[in-house]
Design a protein around this motif. Sequence first.
Motif, PDB file in Angstrom:
ATOM      1  N   SER A   5      40.479 -17.423  28.886  1.00 34.49           N
ATOM      2  CA  SER A   5      40.380 -16.871  27.537  1.00 34.49           C
ATOM      3  C   SER A   5      41.133 -15.542  27.527  1.00 34.49           C
ATOM      4  O   SER A   5      40.692 -14.562  28.143  1.00 34.49           O
ATOM      5  N   ILE A   6      42.265 -15.535  26.831  1.00 37.85           N
ATOM      6  CA  ILE A   6      43.128 -14.355  26.790  1.00 37.85           C
ATOM      7  C   ILE A   6      43.360 -13.975  25.332  1.00 37.85           C
ATOM      8  O   ILE A   6      43.883 -14.788  24.559  1.00 37.85           O
ATOM      9  N   ARG A   7      42.920 -12.807  24.954  1.00 33.59           N
ATOM     10  CA  ARG A   7      43.059 -12.325  23.573  1.00 33.59           C
ATOM     11  C   ARG A   7      42.478 -13.321  22.569  1.00 33.59           C
ATOM     12  O   ARG A   7      43.000 -13.491  21.475  1.00 33.59           O
ATOM     13  N   GLY A   8      41.441 -14.038  22.967  1.00 36.53           N
ATOM     14  CA  GLY A   8      40.795 -14.993  22.075  1.00 36.53           C
ATOM     15  C   GLY A   8      41.418 -16.371  22.085  1.00 36.53           C
ATOM     16  O   GLY A   8      40.983 -17.248  21.320  1.00 36.53           O
ATOM     17  N   TYR A   9      42.393 -16.601  22.934  1.00 37.34           N
ATOM     18  CA  TYR A   9      43.060 -17.906  23.021  1.00 37.34           C
ATOM     19  C   TYR A   9      42.665 -18.583  24.322  1.00 37.34           C
ATOM     20  O   TYR A   9      42.620 -17.935  25.385  1.00 37.34           O
ATOM     21  N   GLU A  26      49.013 -12.003  28.394  1.00 40.50           N
ATOM     22  CA  GLU A  26      48.435 -11.130  27.370  1.00 40.50           C
ATOM     23  C   GLU A  26      49.525 -10.527  26.488  1.00 40.50           C
ATOM     24  O   GLU A  26      49.394 -10.470  25.261  1.00 40.50           O
ATOM     25  N   HIS A  27      50.604 -10.093  27.106  1.00 40.23           N
ATOM     26  CA  HIS A  27      51.702  -9.504  26.342  1.00 40.23           C
ATOM     27  C   HIS A  27      52.425 -10.558  25.496  1.00 40.23           C
ATOM     28  O   HIS A  27      52.851 -10.284  24.374  1.00 40.23           O
ATOM     29  N   VAL A  28      52.573 -11.772  26.037  1.00 42.27           N
ATOM     30  CA  VAL A  28      53.197 -12.858  25.268  1.00 42.27           C
ATOM     31  C   VAL A  28      52.366 -13.162  24.024  1.00 42.27           C
ATOM     32  O   VAL A  28      52.894 -13.248  22.902  1.00 42.27           O
ATOM     33  N   LEU A  29      51.077 -13.311  24.208  1.00 45.06           N
ATOM     34  CA  LEU A  29      50.190 -13.627  23.083  1.00 45.06           C
ATOM     35  C   LEU A  29      50.127 -12.477  22.082  1.00 45.06           C
ATOM     36  O   LEU A  29      50.049 -12.709  20.868  1.00 45.06           O
ATOM     37  N   LEU A  57      52.374 -22.189  24.106  1.00 42.55           N
ATOM     38  CA  LEU A  57      51.816 -23.457  23.635  1.00 42.55           C
ATOM     39  C   LEU A  57      50.335 -23.313  23.269  1.00 42.55           C
ATOM     40  O   LEU A  57      49.859 -23.970  22.331  1.00 42.55           O
ATOM     41  N   ALA A  58      49.615 -22.464  23.986  1.00 48.30           N
ATOM     42  CA  ALA A  58      48.200 -22.211  23.627  1.00 48.30           C
ATOM     43  C   ALA A  58      48.129 -21.524  22.266  1.00 48.30           C
ATOM     44  O   ALA A  58      47.268 -21.849  21.431  1.00 48.30           O
ATOM     45  N   TRP A  59      49.025 -20.563  22.040  1.00 50.02           N
ATOM     46  CA  TRP A  59      49.061 -19.884  20.737  1.00 50.02           C
ATOM     47  C   TRP A  59      49.407 -20.872  19.628  1.00 50.02           C
ATOM     48  O   TRP A  59      48.778 -20.874  18.570  1.00 50.02           O
ATOM     49  N   ARG A  60      50.394 -21.731  19.857  1.00 53.09           N
ATOM     50  CA  ARG A  60      50.788 -22.695  18.830  1.00 53.09           C
ATOM     51  C   ARG A  60      49.666 -23.679  18.538  1.00 53.09           C
ATOM     52  O   ARG A  60      49.423 -24.051  17.385  1.00 53.09           O
ATOM     53  N   GLU A  61      48.967 -24.102  19.578  1.00 52.22           N
ATOM     54  CA  GLU A  61      47.848 -25.036  19.399  1.00 52.22           C
ATOM     55  C   GLU A  61      46.764 -24.410  18.531  1.00 52.22           C
ATOM     56  O   GLU A  61      46.227 -25.050  17.608  1.00 52.22           O
ATOM     57  N   ALA A  62      46.433 -23.134  18.807  1.00 49.14           N
ATOM     58  CA  ALA A  62      45.426 -22.440  17.995  1.00 49.14           C
ATOM     59  C   ALA A  62      45.930 -22.202  16.581  1.00 49.14           C
ATOM     60  O   ALA A  62      45.168 -22.285  15.607  1.00 49.14           O
ATOM     61  N   PHE A  63      47.219 -21.925  16.467  1.00 51.36           N
ATOM     62  CA  PHE A  63      47.828 -21.700  15.157  1.00 51.36           C
ATOM     63  C   PHE A  63      47.715 -22.945  14.282  1.00 51.36           C
ATOM     64  O   PHE A  63      47.379 -22.870  13.096  1.00 51.36           O
TER      65      PHE A  63
END
Length: 381
Positions: A5-9, A26-29, A57-63
Amino acid sequence: MPTYSIRGYDVDFPHEAYPCQITYMEHVLGALEQSENALLESPTGTGKTLCLLCATLAWREAFMKRGQQQTAQATESNALTLYDYKQQQAGIGAPADPAAARHRGPAIIYSSRTHSQLAQVIKELRNTSYKVRTTVLGSRQQLCLHDKVSTMSGQAANFTCRALVAHKQCRWHVKHRHDKVVQELQSTVPAPVDIEELCKVGRHAEVCPYFLSRDLTDTADLIFMPYNYLVDHQARSQLSGINWSNAVIIIDEAHNIQDVCNNNASFDLSGEHMLNAIGEMEQAQTLVKERISSGRANEGLTVYHEGGHLMPGQGGVGDDAELLDRLACGVKILSALYQKISELDTSGHPAAAAGGGGYGRGSSSSTFDGGGVAQKGECLL
């Protein structure tokens, strides 16, 4: 496969992550959350590629999940775009462009210098738990299966390919077969393939891998491409399937991008090339004159402009006369240019090369060495 779990993702990672990898992700997210640019650096061997892939890809999935939750009438093709999300976060409401709401979500463009580097990235992607639609872009020289075109390079390959396709003379570019394969691939989430594997798919299905890779950009979640597709405006404009305003662009090994930009804004033009061009235009003049004198002008002549488009209004004495004028003008211009460059050669020998052109803000220059060879023009971008 551990999940962090990184920055809520929730980021799935193929193995236990090192602290430096957690920090990197963390910086990417953070950059993705804020829609900001990020310049990230990490020592060799610290798994930058995996961090970039998994975090993005984790960010896109959550998006995508957030978009489906926030859109009451969501369907499989109306996930929020980056524009939608920013508008809603600002309390503005629906986007001004309704077509934007039908996009499948932000595409991820992953670029590197060479296809061998991209092949390594694709290999790393297979080791993750993320299943996304992908495509990889390459030139005709790398992807074309036609016996003749595959041996060519540059504009010669482009023009010949376009002529064969326009006249339906390429056995690898059959529309109904091509459309069927595209539809099958777009309806599933196949394993990511590199350039060599894409050529194997093309041979097996008897379709053109070059056009197949481009058509798959319409639905691809992750698109792999070399740098030149990003920095070259003409190459970028041909990728109509990519919504550049709704994309995440990753430039891997970014220390190489400056050389690619310099090369893209420069060109080498040798004296031999100019002499060959003059000779070809003179040969074309002879052929056109023979056509006119033999009364065959009305049979038509296939001539292409730059970009591979047919010249309009072909097939008559008037058109051939216009073509003769254009050829004569071209011979005159190139001959004058060659003469000027020869005069610049202080060695007293015929100029071996002419060089250097650029565009955009900045300047271009070319210098001659003692042997009369012009160095590549340098552009300051």
